[in-house]
Motif scaffolding. Structure first.
Motif, mmCIF file in Angstrom:
data_model
loop_
_atom_site.group_PDB
_atom_site.id
_atom_site.type_symbol
_atom_site.label_atom_id
_atom_site.label_comp_id
_atom_site.label_asym_id
_atom_site.label_seq_id
_atom_site.Cartn_x
_atom_site.Cartn_y
_atom_site.Cartn_z
ATOM 1 N N HIS A 1 0.810 -1.230 0.000
ATOM 2 C CA HIS A 1 0.000 0.000 0.000
ATOM 3 C C HIS A 1 0.839 1.275 0.000
ATOM 4 N N GLN A 2 2.168 1.100 0.095
ATOM 5 C CA GLN A 2 3.062 2.252 0.156
ATOM 6 C C GLN A 2 2.672 3.206 1.285
ATOM 7 N N GLU A 3 2.317 2.616 2.412
ATOM 8 C CA GLU A 3 1.944 3.367 3.605
ATOM 9 C C GLU A 3 2.939 3.046 4.735
ATOM 10 N N VAL B 1 -1.971 1.343 7.963
ATOM 11 C CA VAL B 1 -3.359 1.683 8.311
ATOM 12 C C VAL B 1 -4.346 1.113 7.304
ATOM 13 N N ALA B 2 -3.851 0.723 6.097
ATOM 14 C CA ALA B 2 -4.722 0.149 5.079
ATOM 15 C C ALA B 2 -4.892 -1.360 5.245
ATOM 16 N N TYR B 3 -4.487 -1.883 6.351
ATOM 17 C CA TYR B 3 -4.578 -3.329 6.624
ATOM 18 C C TYR B 3 -6.028 -3.762 6.634
ATOM 19 N N ASP B 4 -6.274 -4.969 6.111
ATOM 20 C CA ASP B 4 -7.628 -5.522 6.049
ATOM 21 C C ASP B 4 -8.110 -5.815 7.465
ATOM 22 N N ARG B 5 -9.121 -5.053 7.927
ATOM 23 C CA ARG B 5 -9.617 -5.190 9.300
ATOM 24 C C ARG B 5 -10.672 -6.292 9.441
#
Length: 278
Positions: A86-88, A103-107
Motif C-alpha cells: 500500500h506504500q503506507e 493503516v490500510a490493513y484488512d480489518r
C-alpha cells in the motif's frame, strides 16, 4: 517511465515468456531459449521443437535464489517501516501475526492490532522485566562463584596444612617407632643372653648330677654282683646312702626370667594392637 528496480528486472529474467510464471522445471531449446514446458518459443518464432528438450538445472537454482532474495527483501521492507503493497507507513502492530502493518490493513480479520510504538513500549517493558530478573540471577551466580572460589581456596589451604602436619606427625612417629624398636630389640637381646646363661648353668648342673648318678648306679650294680658274704657288708650304710642321696632337679627357667618373658610378650601384643589402629 519509471525505472525498474534491480529485483524486478531479475524476476523478468527468471519468468517464462509464455505463461508469465516463474520457471518450474525449465527446459532449453536448440535455439538456446528457455521456457516452462511449453511446445512453443515465441522468441525464436518456431512452431515445433526439433530435437530433445534439455532440462536447465542451473536456471532452477537461479529461480530458487530469486525466491529467497524476494522473500528477504519483502521481510526487510516490512520491518523498515514501509508497506510494499500500500506504500503506507507501518504504524500498527498485529499481535496475532507478530508483524508491523499499515493503516490500510484488512480489518476483516479479528486480530488484535495496537499502535506500533505502544507495542514496542509494551514488549520493551516485558523485556526489561526479564532483563532485571536475568541480571539478578547473574548477580546471584557471581556471588555463588565468589563464595565457591573462596571456599575452594580455604579447602586447598586446609589440605596443604593437613598434609604438612601429617608428614611431620609421621616423621615423629617414625622416630618414636625406631627408638622403641631399638629399645625392645636391646631388651630382647639382653633377655636372650640371660636365658643362654641360665640354660648353660642348668645344663652344667644336670650334667654333673647325671655323672654322679651314673657313678652311684655303677657302684650299686657292681655290689649286686658280689657274693652274699661281701654283699651284706655295710648294707645298712649303702641303703642309708640310697635313702638320703636324692637328687634335686634344677629349675627349667627361673621365676625372674619367666616374668621378664611374660612382660615382654605383653609389650609385643600392645604394640601390635596399637599399630593395627593405623
Amino acid at each position: 517511465m519509471a525505472l525498474e528496480s534491480p529485483m524486478q528486472s531479475f524476476w523478468e529474467e527468471v519468468t517464462c515468456p509464455v505463461c508469465l510464471e516463474d520457471f518450474t522445471a525449465p527446459v532449453t531449446l536448440e535455439c538456446e531459449h528457455n521456457f516452462r514446458q511449453a511446445p512453443l518459443s515465441p522468441q525464436c518464432r518456431g512452431t515445433e521443437q526439433q530435437g530433445p528438450l534439455q532440462p536447465n538445472q542451473q536456471l532452477v537454482k537461479v529461480v530458487e535464489l530469486a525466491k529467497q532474495l524476494s522473500f528477504q527483501a519483502a521481510k526487510r521492507a516490512r520491518w523498515d517501516g514501509m508497506c510494499e503493497e500500500h506504500q503506507e507507513a507501518m504504524k500498527l502492530f498485529c499481535e496475532e501475526d507478530q508483524t508491523p502493518i499499515c493503516v490500510a490493513y484488512d480489518r476483516s480479520q479479528a486480530h488484535m492490532v495496537v499502535p506500533l510504538q505502544e507495542a514496542s513500549q509494551e514488549y520493551k517493558e516485558k523485556l526489561e522485566a526479564h532483563l532485571k530478573a536475568l541480571r539478578e540471577e547473574r548477580e546471584k551466580l557471581l556471588r555463588r562463584k565468589t563464595t565457591a572460589e573462596r571456599k575452594s581456596q580455604e579447602y586447598l589451604k586446609w589440605i596443604q596444612v593437613e598434609s604438612q602436619m601429617i608428614v611431620a606427625e609421621f616423621h615423629q612417629l617414625r622416630q618414636f617407632l625406631e627408638e622403641h624398636e631399638l629399645r625392645l630389640l636391646t631388651q630382647l637381646e639382653k633377655l636372650d643372653e640371660e636365658i643362654g646363661r641360665f640354660q648353660a648353668d642348668t645344663f652344667r648342673k644336670l650334667s654333673m648330677q647325671i655323672s654322679s648318678l651314673s657313678e652311684w648306679i655303677g657302684e650299686l650294680e657292681e655290689m649286686c654282683q658280689k657274693p652274699a658274704s661281701e654283699f651284706l657288708q655295710d648294707i645298712r650304710s649303702t641303703l642309708s646312702r640310697c635313702e638320703t642321696g636324692e637328687f634335686q632337679l634344677p629349675e627349667e627357667i627361673s621365676p625372674e626370667l619367666e616374668e621378664q618373658v611374660s612382660s615382654f610378650s605383653q609389650k609385643t601384643i600392645a604394640l601390635s594392637e596399637t599399630l593395627r589402629e593405623f
